[in-house]
Write an enzyme that holds these catalytic residues in place. Sequence first.
Site, PDB file in Angstrom:
ATOM      1  N   HIS A 125      -6.596  -1.428  -0.949  1.00  0.00           N
ATOM      2  CA  HIS A 125      -7.214  -0.323  -1.692  1.00  0.00           C
ATOM      3  C   HIS A 125      -8.674  -0.588  -2.058  1.00  0.00           C
ATOM      4  CE1 HIS A 125      -3.573   1.945  -1.955  1.00  0.00           C
ATOM      5  NE2 HIS A 125      -2.936   1.053  -2.708  1.00  0.00           N
ATOM      6  N   ASP A 162       2.324   0.011   4.413  1.00  0.00           N
ATOM      7  CA  ASP A 162       2.540   0.151   2.981  1.00  0.00           C
ATOM      8  C   ASP A 162       2.822   1.613   2.635  1.00  0.00           C
ATOM      9  OD1 ASP A 162       1.576  -1.691   0.338  1.00  0.00           O
ATOM     10  OD2 ASP A 162       1.457   0.462   0.022  1.00  0.00           O
ATOM     11  N   HIS A 164       1.644   3.241   0.240  1.00  0.00           N
ATOM     12  CA  HIS A 164       0.386   3.837  -0.212  1.00  0.00           C
ATOM     13  C   HIS A 164      -0.673   3.711   0.880  1.00  0.00           C
ATOM     14  CE1 HIS A 164       2.483   2.384  -3.899  1.00  0.00           C
ATOM     15  NE2 HIS A 164       2.151   3.592  -4.328  1.00  0.00           N
ATOM     16  N   ASP A 245       6.707  -1.575  -0.021  1.00  0.00           N
ATOM     17  CA  ASP A 245       7.072  -0.611  -1.039  1.00  0.00           C
ATOM     18  C   ASP A 245       7.540   0.721  -0.458  1.00  0.00           C
ATOM     19  OD1 ASP A 245       4.473  -0.316  -0.153  1.00  0.00           O
ATOM     20  OD2 ASP A 245       3.559  -0.353  -2.139  1.00  0.00           O
TER      21      ASP A 245
END
Length: 310
Positions: A125, A162, A164, A245
Amino acid sequence: MTTLLFTHDSALSHVSPLGHPERVERLEAIKAALAAPGFAALARREAPLADEAEVLRCHAPEHLAAIKAARPTRGWSALDADTYMSPGSWEAALRAVGGAEAAVDAVLSGEAANAFVAMRPPGHHAERDRPMGFCLFGTVSIAAKYALDHHGLKRVAVLDFDVHHGNGTQDLLWDEAQAIFVSSQQIPLYPGSGHADETGAHGQIVNLPLRPGTGGAEMRAAWAPALARVAEFGPELILISAGFDAHRDDPLGGLNWTEADFAWITGAICDIAAETASGRVVSCLEGGYDLDALAASVAAHVKVLMERGQ
């Protein structure tokens, strides 16, 4: 040939406030899983400390200076609503970068077939001049640039599964024609990016938005044509942002993957690597916040790497 595990106890010194999902116990769970008898053949090394200049392969000097200045002597410093530093975070973040680059060195030299870097904080990120989403430095993007600039590769792939979106990786590699970036992510979900029309300055970014509740069958259908495109690109090295995740038990996501799905996508990536990159894969830990699901999913991921690395 073998599979290398890079980690370092400094990652246990990156301490988040009580109740924060990106916590020390994540790495403890991974280390326990990889201490099982089935992983006795996994070669293990300490992640070295990267030189600060390595961060500048992707980040602005002002970003590096700001992170360095934010180091607390005790307690925490908050970089945003989600991202914290403790006194040990600076070393941990530099060793995450150093571990990824050392893994690239080992794999490209032929010393190892592939590698897994189990470090925290995560990285995908972090944008050029902005930490966010628990991340300080774009570890995998830095490793990709290192492979291109230091080792002279012509083409690398960064693949991110992931839950996200890897907005930081997308930002850092947006203008890099020699790197293809493929990312699957739940939408809608933090950070809000990762739509199919975000394609990079050279059309080399491929986003695979997944609806909440997406399970293994739909995930495989989405990834299959993207992997074909990666094979056509012909990377000489594949780097993985390995977030776990998307597991059905994860508290921060809403996808429905199982350990078998992480094993499948790892094997599919290794198939492409065998075809175009002499099997060379470097995987770096990103998310995964249910400890049992994280441990089991990492074990499934690393088991496939070990099988392909023989």
